[in-house]
Enzyme design. Structure first.
Site, mmCIF file in Angstrom:
data_model
loop_
_atom_site.group_PDB
_atom_site.id
_atom_site.type_symbol
_atom_site.label_atom_id
_atom_site.label_comp_id
_atom_site.label_asym_id
_atom_site.label_seq_id
_atom_site.Cartn_x
_atom_site.Cartn_y
_atom_site.Cartn_z
ATOM 1 N N TRP A 202 10.348 -2.425 6.598
ATOM 2 C CA TRP A 202 9.418 -1.391 6.952
ATOM 3 C C TRP A 202 8.910 -0.676 5.785
ATOM 4 O O TRP A 202 7.943 0.194 6.010
ATOM 5 C CB TRP A 202 10.304 -0.488 8.046
ATOM 6 C CG TRP A 202 11.263 0.327 7.246
ATOM 7 C CD1 TRP A 202 12.066 0.142 6.321
ATOM 8 C CD2 TRP A 202 11.354 1.919 7.628
ATOM 9 N NE1 TRP A 202 12.812 1.341 5.946
ATOM 10 C CE2 TRP A 202 12.538 2.134 6.743
ATOM 11 C CE3 TRP A 202 10.797 2.568 8.309
ATOM 12 C CZ2 TRP A 202 12.985 3.712 6.642
ATOM 13 C CZ3 TRP A 202 11.118 4.097 8.303
ATOM 14 C CH2 TRP A 202 12.249 4.436 7.539
ATOM 15 N N ASP A 203 9.489 -0.710 4.594
ATOM 16 C CA ASP A 203 8.936 -0.015 3.405
ATOM 17 C C ASP A 203 7.392 -0.107 3.323
ATOM 18 O O ASP A 203 6.708 0.884 2.984
ATOM 19 C CB ASP A 203 9.629 -0.732 2.031
ATOM 20 C CG ASP A 203 10.948 -0.427 2.050
ATOM 21 O OD1 ASP A 203 11.855 -0.711 3.102
ATOM 22 O OD2 ASP A 203 11.809 -0.413 1.058
ATOM 23 N N GLU B 196 20.493 4.661 8.133
ATOM 24 C CA GLU B 196 21.742 3.596 8.204
ATOM 25 C C GLU B 196 23.047 4.029 8.141
ATOM 26 O O GLU B 196 24.012 3.391 8.486
ATOM 27 C CB GLU B 196 21.432 2.566 7.243
ATOM 28 C CG GLU B 196 20.158 1.774 7.352
ATOM 29 C CD GLU B 196 19.926 1.021 6.126
ATOM 30 O OE1 GLU B 196 20.471 0.747 5.294
ATOM 31 O OE2 GLU B 196 18.751 0.147 6.405
ATOM 32 N N LYS C 222 21.899 9.211 5.598
ATOM 33 C CA LYS C 222 21.475 8.271 4.265
ATOM 34 C C LYS C 222 20.213 8.702 3.944
ATOM 35 O O LYS C 222 19.932 8.918 2.883
ATOM 36 C CB LYS C 222 21.521 7.001 4.615
ATOM 37 C CG LYS C 222 21.356 5.874 3.524
ATOM 38 C CD LYS C 222 21.209 4.622 3.690
ATOM 39 C CE LYS C 222 21.123 3.582 2.431
ATOM 40 N NZ LYS C 222 20.921 2.307 2.851
ATOM 41 N N GLN C 223 19.297 8.729 4.967
ATOM 42 C CA GLN C 223 17.867 9.064 4.725
ATOM 43 C C GLN C 223 17.055 9.596 5.945
ATOM 44 O O GLN C 223 17.496 9.726 6.989
ATOM 45 C CB GLN C 223 17.234 7.804 4.384
ATOM 46 C CG GLN C 223 17.173 6.695 5.600
ATOM 47 C CD GLN C 223 16.871 5.459 5.058
ATOM 48 O OE1 GLN C 223 17.988 4.655 4.751
ATOM 49 N NE2 GLN C 223 15.518 5.065 4.792
HETATM 50 C C1 BGC Z 1 16.910 1.769 3.032
HETATM 51 C C2 BGC Z 1 15.993 0.970 4.105
HETATM 52 C C3 BGC Z 1 15.207 0.063 3.206
HETATM 53 C C4 BGC Z 1 15.926 -0.835 2.155
HETATM 54 C C5 BGC Z 1 14.747 -1.398 1.310
HETATM 55 C C6 BGC Z 1 17.685 0.594 2.397
HETATM 56 O O1 BGC Z 1 18.832 1.093 1.296
HETATM 57 O O2 BGC Z 1 18.192 2.243 3.820
HETATM 58 O O3 BGC Z 1 15.308 1.799 4.743
HETATM 59 O O4 BGC Z 1 14.299 -0.328 3.854
HETATM 60 O O5 BGC Z 1 16.816 -0.176 1.478
HETATM 61 O O6 BGC Z 1 14.198 -0.409 0.596
#
Ligand code: BGC
Length: 814
Positions: free
Chosen positions: A377-378, A506, A618-619
């Site tokens: 999804w980035d 996550e 996490k984010q």
């Molecule tokens: C993140 C995801 C991201 C992926 C690739 C992961 O560490 O939690 O949101 O899509 O990295 O960048």
């Protein structure tokens, strides 16, 4: 909360320069990191910034977007519907090696006596340049100048110009131009973010031949059966006497030039490298294409390549540059550094995406095979905003890629017992490649993220044809997926609930009613419903075609609306916050105080179950929703949510800080916004996450554009209407950038106490500034005062919250 300070490489070696990333000394301490940062790529082909001579070397890599090997995902315990096949980008034939010998002694940087060394990534010319003056132990001085580029104009072509001049003596000089496929496997050392190692060699030889100074090698991948042809050819020029020999075998080729070098007489080698890949054409056919690319390269020559590269980038910068200025009398070089890094980041986003035609953008671009070269999804949430406003052609290509995998997404939905289509959380070929469903397949929000990017693209470009041709079908299938995934729950008065999902965060997996997911799904459902109704009312032929393609019934549209209008959003009345998911507030708060910095990222030090049972993030999750769907939150909710969730956010993903910066800026925490912005901008150059050696964080790089435009210029674009609430950080005195909207060009210039909006090309555009409407006409700049931030606070926050008391955030916008 941030745990690692940016480690800015020493400025006396890497000085600030507006258009180049420069290294003034050979600096082995940062060897591997710099291999990433000095990568050159065009979105199709990428080469890590390793030295031509082939050593010293940290991690070599030549990557072709979409060229992957597949492997069976082995589960110790099987279950129905698990993803079956992983996909990993292949480290392909390395064609850039050029070894140099003087008096039969190799030029080897770590031991060479270097009288001069400079290496730079030139962001205007699109070249990786190096200039070296080497004194051999016998006192001979040798000048070596090289220039490497991966062409933007010619997607399959890269080239190196390598010039050697012995200055003060004569000597035998040998230049060995080589290519090599390294069949040795690499293991992933327990870090889930790295690429998988293969036990057996991945590329199997097909054809190889040498014709004079040209070599062609072709391979096929063992499992995925993808074909690759790699070819090199050479121009060689010198007034000194020389001869050459060529040879090749299945994995190697070389052309060795032996020169009786005379003092002061230059030797110039130009090496052209081409790559062609396919998932269905035979290798032989690709070899023929490689020959044609090389023929053309030789005919046009290196100088023409330089000219077209410059032209391509002039256009890019003209559409995309972010210019910042600081106080000219300020003692520090912070602004110069920030300017350099902002451009560096945008340049890498462009390198990752420009010619990705038919594919996506890997999480690390083409700078590494970490994250297996997979697309996430980035792309939609972190890259598409920048691309939509600056390079809509690329934005469209990425959406077309998603459309091209719609059938596989339909298939995947069936596999996980849903209707419609479920896009893969991570993939290269369109199939779900995530081996860990809790942080993979469960991220259903990918569907809504894609639709969010699609809507922004259509709103901002006005490309209705895309909506009619491809978008509508994607909308129908994604809406169907949501409707089948959720249910009307009696527990919450019949509202629509979505259970068993993972949101962007996550660290909270497989939860019920993740607010981000529910909000984004709601937009997806609403947009699908209104698009279908628009087609029915205004484009009956398209409507019929859509019904034909999707077997759509109007009753489905009614259902989507009902689900969206009744979407359940967990809210805590006592704390006055949205709840990240149903039971988030019941969990124990993570013991941040007793977690030392070296235990971050938590994912490398704690079992997932430990993480999952805590309030630890996490984010950005709800905070991301407050940015993307800011008009669905009241100002008070934004403040309360941020105050609650921000201290719980580890920033263990590089995707977080940019969003934290943007939202802090909106709610008036300017200092915090500036601090987060620093981390966002320096994510790669300052190696904030400590893993730049494993590739650039392309999403974070795209995030820095958002920090400037959505954060400090305070732009919002709900439903395609642009509004601005600029507030620059203390040290930035001026910020300027262009935007492309509906084919028109808007220049935004924020300086001191004013903002100027100029419609440079176009007819007219309605925008708003600090709540006031402005009509722009072509060529007439409009300058408006910036109200001071303090005075602004109340209004600023209200800006995203319509004053109409009947406004209901739970209804679709008009
Ligand atoms: C993140 C995801 C991201 C992926 C690739 C992961 O560490 O939690 O949101 O899509 O990295 O960048």
């Amino acid at each position: 909360m941030l745990h690692h300070e940016p480690l800015i490489p020493p400025r006396y070696i890497y000085p600030p320069e507006p258009w180049r990333w420069v290294e003034k000394q050979f600096y082995p301490k940062l060897l591997v990191q710099m291999e990433t940062l000095f990568s050159t790529a065009n979105g199709y082909l990428g080469m890590r910034g390793v030295f031509e001579e082939g050593s010293p070397i940290g991690q070599n890599g030549t990557f072709i977007n979409g060229f992957y090997e597949s492997w069976p995902i082995v589960y110790a315990e099987e279950a129905y519907g698990f993803a079956r096949t992983g996909q990993t980008i292949v480290n392909a034939t390395d064609s850039k090696i050029i070894r140099l010998y003087v008096d039969d002694e190799p030029f080897y940087l770590p031991t060479a006596n270097l009288l001069k060394f400079e290496r730079s990534l030139d962001m205007q010319n699109g070249t990786l340049d190096r200039e070296v003056l080497w004194q051999t132990p016998s006192g001979k001085q040798v000048s070596i100048r090289s220039r490497r580029l991966v062409s933007f104009e010619h997607r399959h072509l890269a080239a190196i110009s390598y010039e050697v001049t012995i200055l003060n003596a004569k000597a035998p000089i040998v230049i060995s131009s080589e290519m090599h496929y390294d069949a040795s496997a690499r293991a992933s050392e327990g870090d889930p973010r790295l690429a998988k190692g293969f036990k057996e060699r991945v590329l199997l030889p097909e054809h190889y031949w040498v014709k004079d100074r040209r070599i062609i090698l072709s391979h096929i991948t063992r499992n995925s059966r993808m074909t690759l042809a790699c070819g090199v050819d050479h121009e060689f020029e010198t007034k000194s006497p020389y001869s050459y020999e060529s040879q090749c075998s299945e994995d190697d080729g070389k052309v060795v030039f032996s020169v009786d070098a005379q003092p002061g007489v230059p030797i110039r080698l130009v090496k052209y490298m081409t790559y062609h890949t396919s998932d269905h054409f035979p290798a032989q056919e690709l070899c023929e294409r490689a020959e044609r690319t090389l023929d053309r390269a030789i005919t046009h020559g290196f100088d023409n390549l330089l000219v077209s590269q410059r032209q391509y980038l002039d256009d890019f910068w003209d559409r995309s540059d972010l210019k910042i200025e600081g106080d000219p009398h300020a003692p520090s070089d912070t602004i110069e550094l920030m300017q350099q890094v902002l451009r560096f980041n945008l340049f890498h986003v462009f390198q990752a995406s420009a010619r990705s035609e038919g594919g996506g953008v890997p999480a690390k671009g083409l700078t590494s095979h970490a994250y297996e070269g997979n697309y996430f999804w980035d792309m939609e949430i972190y890259l598409q905003p920048f691309l939509t406003y600056t390079s809509p052609r690329i934005a469209k290509n990425l959406l077309l890629f998603r459309y091209s995998i719609l059938d596989k997404a339909r298939q995947r939905a069936r596999e996980v017992n849903q209707d419609g289509a479920l896009f893969p959380w991570r993939t290269i070929n369109g199939e779900e490649a995530s081996a860990y469903y809790a942080a993979g397949t469960a991220q259903y929000h990918i569907n809504a993220d894609i639709i969010y990017a699609l809507k922004k693209y259509v709103d901002i470009t006005g490309d209705d044809e895309f909506l009619l041709n491809e978008g509508a079908e994607m909308l129908v299938e994604t809406a169907r997926m949501w409707y089948s995934l959720g249910f009307f729950s009696k527990r919450v008065a019949g509202q629509f609930c979505i259970h068993g999902v993972t949101g962007p965060d996550e660290y909270n997996a497989v939860v019920n009613n993740n607010t981000y997911t529910n909000l984004m799904a709601r937009e997806n459902l609403w947009y699908a419903a209104s698009t279908v109704e628009m087609l029915r009312d205004r484009h009956p032929d398209w409507f019929i075609a859509l019904v034909d393609k999707t077997k759509l019934k109007l009753s489905e549209v009614k259902n989507w609306r009902k689900a969206a209008d009744n979407m359940y959003l967990p809210f805590d009345e006592r704390l006055k916050i949205h709840i990240q998911h149903d039971t988030f507030l019941d969990e124990k708060v993570w013991d941040f105080e007793n977690t030392p910095p070296d235990k971050y990222p938590l994912l490398l030090h704690f079992h997932p179950l430990v993480i999952y049972r805590h309030q630890v993030i996490k984010q950005a999750d709800i905070v991301l929703a407050m940015f993307l769907l800011g008009d669905k939150f009241s100002p008070e909710q934004k403040r309360h949510n941020f105050d609650y969730y921000d201290p719980l956010t580890t920033g263990d993903s590089s995707l977080s800080v940019s969003i934290q910066s943007i939202v802090s800026a909106e709610i008036g925490y300017l200092e915090q916004a500036t601090e987060y912005a620093k981390y966002a901008v320096l994510m790669d150059l300052g190696d904030v996450a400590g893993n730049v050696k494993d590739g650039c964080h392309i999403a974070a790089m795209g995030g820095t554009w958002m920090v400037a435009v959505y954060g400090f210029a305070g732009m919002r674009d709900y439903n395609g209407h642009l509004s601005f609430h600029p507030k620059l950080p203390e040290i930035v005195k001026r910020l300027r950038f262009p935007l492309t909207i509906q084919g028109q060009r808007l220049e935004v210039d924020i300086q001191g106490t004013t903002a100027t909006y100029l419609l440079q090309q176009g007819t007219q555009l309605a925008i708003s500034h600090q709540g006031k409407d402005i009509q722009l006409l072509e060529g007439i700049p409009v300058t408006v005062e910036l109200k001071p931030v303090l005075e602004l606070k109340g209004e600023l926050i209200k800006s995203s919250w319509p004053s109409d008391p009947t406004f209901n955030p739970n209804k679709q916008d008009d």
